[in-house]
Design a protein around this motif. Structure first.
Motif, short mmCIF file in Angstrom:
data_model
loop_
_atom_site.label_atom_id
_atom_site.label_comp_id
_atom_site.label_asym_id
_atom_site.label_seq_id
_atom_site.Cartn_x
_atom_site.Cartn_y
_atom_site.Cartn_z
N SER A 101 30.88 31.67 45.51
CA SER A 101 32.34 31.70 45.63
C SER A 101 33.00 31.13 44.39
N GLY A 102 34.15 31.66 44.07
CA GLY A 102 34.91 31.21 42.92
C GLY A 102 36.28 31.86 42.95
N LYS A 103 37.01 31.68 41.88
CA LYS A 103 38.36 32.20 41.83
C LYS A 103 38.38 33.72 41.75
N ILE A 104 37.33 34.29 41.13
CA ILE A 104 37.31 35.74 40.89
C ILE A 104 35.95 36.31 41.24
N ILE A 105 35.95 37.46 41.91
CA ILE A 105 34.71 38.19 42.14
C ILE A 105 34.94 39.63 41.68
N GLY A 106 33.88 40.21 41.12
CA GLY A 106 34.03 41.58 40.64
C GLY A 106 32.71 42.20 40.27
N ALA A 107 32.78 43.43 39.78
CA ALA A 107 31.59 44.20 39.42
C ALA A 107 32.01 45.33 38.52
#
Length: 322
Positions: free
Chosen positions: A103-109
């Protein structure tokens, strides 16, 4: 889960960040650079979120369950399938599972296929629109076995650009940031600072330390515009004929606007060269037996046999991953 933790999770999941670009556009390099930021989890390629769509329709849910279990990229994410969910709920649940792991402020791919459908899943998603010269993309596709010549390799670039155009029409311009591969490798710090500002996080020096734990090296300007020395005049003409106005729209200048059209003989040569090269490439990679089984099972085989062959090919392909 506490309220303090729930809020950031919900914000990150509501507006994930996707690197959108054609295959061989430098998306893996950019993803790794961003993933080295302490507040960003760019977990890999999430092609399976949209790649199985048929037109504007999502796949049959049971067929999709099979795909998740047998596709090399998607199965590697080790996702739990909640069979009580419909397609859109399930894909969003996959992202939730991945977010909980880191978990963190931003997740993406990164995603290269049906990017035009992403707004249906995440209306508030943000997009880093990664562009690269189609002449370099087309050349690079040959080495991956996706095409036997640059004319067919250019199709990879064209396909994504058509999807990108639809994506832009369906999203807020404020949620899109243009990044050019050539600028990224020439001025990585400057481009990463621009991206960080777009994502509302501070630039971190350790974003550049990808050599410490990946097989990728520090960005080098030498990777830009390689087509100028590695493509023949004929190959440059082929790519520019195929990409046409699309490459101009993306900011790339053709060497000529008056290329002679392809002759019938050239078209025949391109077709057979492509088929022969791809067949030989996959036979060397998978072996003759597995290559033949892949063709036959997809046309005439049972689902069980097709899945078995797909899994075997996935294992073979892992040996060639960088």
């Amino acid at each position: 889960m506490s309220q303090l933790k729930t809020q950031p999770d919900n914000a990150a999941l509501a507006s994930p960040v996707f690197i959108v670009g054609s295959l061989r556009s430098g998306s893996t390099l950019l993803r790794l650079l961003l993933d080295h930021h302490s507040q960003i989890n760019m977990f890999g390629e999430f092609e399976g979120a949209v790649s199985q769509a048929q037109g504007e329709n999502w796949p049959d849910i049971k067929d999709y369950w099979r795909f998740v279990k047998t596709d090399r990229q998607t199965s590697a994410l080790k996702l739990d399938i909640d069979q009580s969910l419909d397609y859109e709920q399930l894909v969003r649940d996959f992202l939730t599972q991945l977010h909980r792991r880191n978990s963190g402020k931003i997740i993406g791919a990164s995603i290269h296929s049906r990017v035009d459908l992403l707004p249906k899943l995440w209306p508030s998603a943000r997009y880093i629109q990664l562009m690269r010269d189609p002449r370099d993309v087309a050349r690079s596709c040959i080495g991956m076995g996706w095409a036997g010549n640059v004319y067919e390799g250019a199709k990879v670039w064209i396909s994504l650009e058509a999807r990108r155009t639809k994506l832009r029409q369906r999203t807020d311009p404020a949620n899109n940031l243009n990044v050019y591969y050539e600028q990224l490798v020439s001025d990585p710090i400057g481009e990463l600072k621009k991206i960080c500002a777009f994502l509302n996080v501070d630039f971190e020096e350790n974003m550049l330390e990808i050599e410490s734990d990946t097989s990728y090296g520090f960005p080098s300007a030498g990777y830009a515009y390689q087509w100028k020395t590695k493509l023949t005049g004929k190959e440059i003409r082929w790519v520019e004929l195929r990409t046409g106005e699309a490459m101009v729209t993306q900011g790339y200048k053709p060497t000529s606007t008056k290329h002679k059209p392809l002759s019938r003989l050239e078209r025949t040569h391109i077709l057979f060269q492509n088929r022969y090269y791809r067949a030989m490439f996959h036979i060397r990679k998978w072996g003759l037996s597995l290559w033949a089984q892949n063709i036959i099972s997809r046309k005439f085989g049972s689902k069980k046999w097709t899945d078995h062959v797909r899994l075997r090919i996935g294992e073979k392909n892992k040996l060639y991953l960088r």
